[in-house]
Design a protein around this motif. Structure first.
Motif, mmCIF file in Angstrom:
data_model
loop_
_atom_site.group_PDB
_atom_site.id
_atom_site.type_symbol
_atom_site.label_atom_id
_atom_site.label_comp_id
_atom_site.label_asym_id
_atom_site.label_seq_id
_atom_site.Cartn_x
_atom_site.Cartn_y
_atom_site.Cartn_z
ATOM 1 N N SER A 1 0.809 -1.223 0.000
ATOM 2 C CA SER A 1 0.000 0.000 0.000
ATOM 3 C C SER A 1 0.840 1.270 0.000
ATOM 4 O O SER A 1 0.531 2.229 -0.716
ATOM 5 C CB SER A 1 -0.918 0.003 1.223
ATOM 6 O OG SER A 1 -1.704 1.168 1.278
ATOM 7 N N ARG B 1 -6.954 -4.022 5.200
ATOM 8 C CA ARG B 1 -7.814 -2.926 5.665
ATOM 9 C C ARG B 1 -7.029 -1.959 6.558
ATOM 10 O O ARG B 1 -7.195 -0.740 6.462
ATOM 11 C CB ARG B 1 -9.026 -3.476 6.416
ATOM 12 C CG ARG B 1 -10.025 -4.156 5.502
ATOM 13 C CD ARG B 1 -11.255 -4.604 6.259
ATOM 14 N NE ARG B 1 -12.076 -3.469 6.680
ATOM 15 C CZ ARG B 1 -12.994 -2.885 5.920
ATOM 16 N NH1 ARG B 1 -13.204 -3.319 4.684
ATOM 17 N NH2 ARG B 1 -13.709 -1.886 6.381
ATOM 18 N N VAL C 1 -4.668 0.205 4.316
ATOM 19 C CA VAL C 1 -5.361 1.254 3.565
ATOM 20 C C VAL C 1 -5.670 2.462 4.446
ATOM 21 O O VAL C 1 -5.762 3.589 3.963
ATOM 22 C CB VAL C 1 -6.661 0.694 2.944
ATOM 23 C CG1 VAL C 1 -7.464 1.794 2.271
ATOM 24 C CG2 VAL C 1 -6.327 -0.382 1.913
ATOM 25 N N TYR D 1 -10.655 7.312 8.380
ATOM 26 C CA TYR D 1 -11.174 5.971 8.144
ATOM 27 C C TYR D 1 -11.648 5.302 9.437
ATOM 28 O O TYR D 1 -12.465 4.383 9.389
ATOM 29 C CB TYR D 1 -10.121 5.118 7.444
ATOM 30 C CG TYR D 1 -9.826 5.587 6.045
ATOM 31 C CD1 TYR D 1 -10.859 5.839 5.145
ATOM 32 C CD2 TYR D 1 -8.516 5.813 5.622
ATOM 33 C CE1 TYR D 1 -10.596 6.290 3.863
ATOM 34 C CE2 TYR D 1 -8.247 6.261 4.339
ATOM 35 C CZ TYR D 1 -9.298 6.492 3.465
ATOM 36 O OH TYR D 1 -9.027 6.948 2.199
ATOM 37 N N SER E 1 -16.586 2.296 4.619
ATOM 38 C CA SER E 1 -16.704 3.088 3.402
ATOM 39 C C SER E 1 -16.387 2.227 2.177
ATOM 40 O O SER E 1 -15.600 1.276 2.236
ATOM 41 C CB SER E 1 -15.757 4.287 3.453
ATOM 42 O OG SER E 1 -14.414 3.873 3.292
ATOM 43 N N ALA E 2 -17.020 2.583 1.067
ATOM 44 C CA ALA E 2 -16.815 1.821 -0.172
ATOM 45 C C ALA E 2 -15.364 1.916 -0.632
ATOM 46 O O ALA E 2 -14.791 0.941 -1.144
ATOM 47 C CB ALA E 2 -17.757 2.353 -1.253
ATOM 48 N N TYR E 3 -14.753 3.092 -0.439
ATOM 49 C CA TYR E 3 -13.361 3.252 -0.864
ATOM 50 C C TYR E 3 -12.452 2.317 -0.071
ATOM 51 O O TYR E 3 -11.572 1.656 -0.646
ATOM 52 C CB TYR E 3 -12.895 4.686 -0.668
ATOM 53 C CG TYR E 3 -11.410 4.852 -0.923
ATOM 54 C CD1 TYR E 3 -10.917 4.970 -2.229
ATOM 55 C CD2 TYR E 3 -10.496 4.842 0.127
ATOM 56 C CE1 TYR E 3 -9.556 5.085 -2.468
ATOM 57 C CE2 TYR E 3 -9.137 4.958 -0.111
ATOM 58 C CZ TYR E 3 -8.679 5.084 -1.407
ATOM 59 O OH TYR E 3 -7.325 5.180 -1.635
ATOM 60 N N LEU E 4 -12.652 2.263 1.239
ATOM 61 C CA LEU E 4 -11.806 1.431 2.091
ATOM 62 C C LEU E 4 -11.906 -0.033 1.681
ATOM 63 O O LEU E 4 -10.902 -0.739 1.560
ATOM 64 C CB LEU E 4 -12.219 1.601 3.559
ATOM 65 C CG LEU E 4 -11.321 0.953 4.610
ATOM 66 C CD1 LEU E 4 -9.944 1.582 4.602
ATOM 67 C CD2 LEU E 4 -11.943 1.071 5.992
ATOM 68 N N THR E 5 -13.123 -0.486 1.413
ATOM 69 C CA THR E 5 -13.326 -1.877 1.012
ATOM 70 C C THR E 5 -12.697 -2.158 -0.347
ATOM 71 O O THR E 5 -12.009 -3.167 -0.540
ATOM 72 C CB THR E 5 -14.830 -2.198 0.970
ATOM 73 O OG1 THR E 5 -15.397 -1.974 2.267
ATOM 74 C CG2 THR E 5 -15.061 -3.644 0.572
ATOM 75 N N GLY E 6 -12.918 -1.257 -1.300
ATOM 76 C CA GLY E 6 -12.369 -1.467 -2.642
ATOM 77 C C GLY E 6 -10.855 -1.409 -2.665
ATOM 78 O O GLY E 6 -10.200 -2.227 -3.326
ATOM 79 N N ARG E 7 -10.291 -0.448 -1.954
ATOM 80 C CA ARG E 7 -8.840 -0.309 -1.906
ATOM 81 C C ARG E 7 -8.201 -1.506 -1.204
ATOM 82 O O ARG E 7 -7.131 -1.981 -1.611
ATOM 83 C CB ARG E 7 -8.473 0.987 -1.179
ATOM 84 C CG ARG E 7 -6.991 1.261 -1.020
ATOM 85 C CD ARG E 7 -6.299 1.492 -2.329
ATOM 86 N NE ARG E 7 -4.896 1.813 -2.119
ATOM 87 C CZ ARG E 7 -3.971 1.780 -3.065
ATOM 88 N NH1 ARG E 7 -4.302 1.451 -4.306
ATOM 89 N NH2 ARG E 7 -2.717 2.090 -2.796
ATOM 90 N N THR F 1 -7.806 -4.283 -3.584
ATOM 91 C CA THR F 1 -6.661 -4.054 -4.481
ATOM 92 C C THR F 1 -5.353 -4.415 -3.792
ATOM 93 O O THR F 1 -4.475 -5.067 -4.384
ATOM 94 C CB THR F 1 -6.620 -2.576 -4.914
ATOM 95 O OG1 THR F 1 -7.826 -2.248 -5.603
ATOM 96 C CG2 THR F 1 -5.427 -2.309 -5.824
#
Length: 244
Positions: A76, A207, A210, A218, A224-230, A233
């Motif tokens: 990350s 998690r 990120v 956070y 949050s959707a960003y936290l889950t998506g990132r 990745t």
């Protein structure tokens, strides 16, 4: 003219003395765990003054921290951690160019806006390595200036010269902020997952990794959707990360 020369010599001597002081402190960290960082002390004063004191930190040795968390943080924050010598010059140049572009875009929006004062400033993109982040947190203030950035680069090189990669990552993972008054991998693992840092699995580690650029934000938005998506990745990248 003579007075100016003396003043410059005193200034140079003070600068050299400061660098030697910093290098001496860094060298001691090869065998002594740092009790606190400059950033932690600043946060402690802030929290004490707010009347909402909360503090959690427990040091854990390198072997007591999940390899998954080490991989996630490197994936990350600094994919080239094991290869560079403290500074990733390519990443630094890329961040500089992106920041210049974002600043120009912000200026154009401000020029076109009815109320320029309401236009949000450009978001600053960082190009700092894990070593640079550690240098800043350990010994420097949180101000943003070219002088402080230059000092950060010098200290990052000193960290790499005095400590090996395992020790740098160990100190980083034990001192980095993971929320309001939450510092280090052990405190973060117990705060968010109710388990020791040694038992974190890959998804939990991703998690936490990120969260690092903005842990307080956070912490308030854990789903949050960003936290889950990132995190997804980062999880996909972890398998290719080499550990020191």
């Amino acid at each position: 003219m003579a007075l100016l020369r003396r003043w410059l010599l005193w200034l140079l001597a003070a600068f050299v003395a400061l660098q030697l002081f910093f290098v001496g402190r860094i060298a001691l960290m090869a065998v002594i765990d740092p009790q606190s960082t400059a950033f932690q002390r600043s946060e402690a004063w802030r929290l004490a003054g707010s009347g909402q004191w909360r503090w959690s930190q427990q040091w854990r040795n390198y072997e007591q921290i999940s390899p998954q968390l080490k991989r996630a943080v490197i994936a990350s924050e600094d994919g080239g951690f094991t290869a560079h010598e403290g500074v990733d010059w390519d990443a630094l140049e890329s961040a500089w160019l992106k920041n210049e572009k974002l600043a120009q875009q912000a200026e154009r929006r401000a020029a076109q806006a009815a109320d320029p004062a309401k236009v949000k400033p450009a978001k600053v993109i960082g190009g700092s390595t894990i070593t640079q982040q550690l240098a800043k947190n350990l010994l420097l203030s949180g101000e943003r200036s070219l002088l402080r950035k230059g000092q950060e680069l010098v200290l990052a090189l000193a960290l790499e010269a005095c400590l090996d990669k395992r020790r740098i990552l160990e100190i980083y993972l034990n001192s980095v902020e993971w929320g309001e008054g939450v510092f280090g991998a052990e405190a973060a693992a117990r705060r968010y997952f109710g388990k020791p840092a040694s038992q974190l699995n890959g998804w939990e580690a991703a998690r936490l990794a990120v969260m690092l650029p903005a842990p307080k934000r956070y912490e308030k938005r854990p789903n949050s959707a960003y936290l889950t998506g990132r995190a997804a990745t980062i999880s996909a990248r972890m398998g290719s990360v080499a550990l020191p």
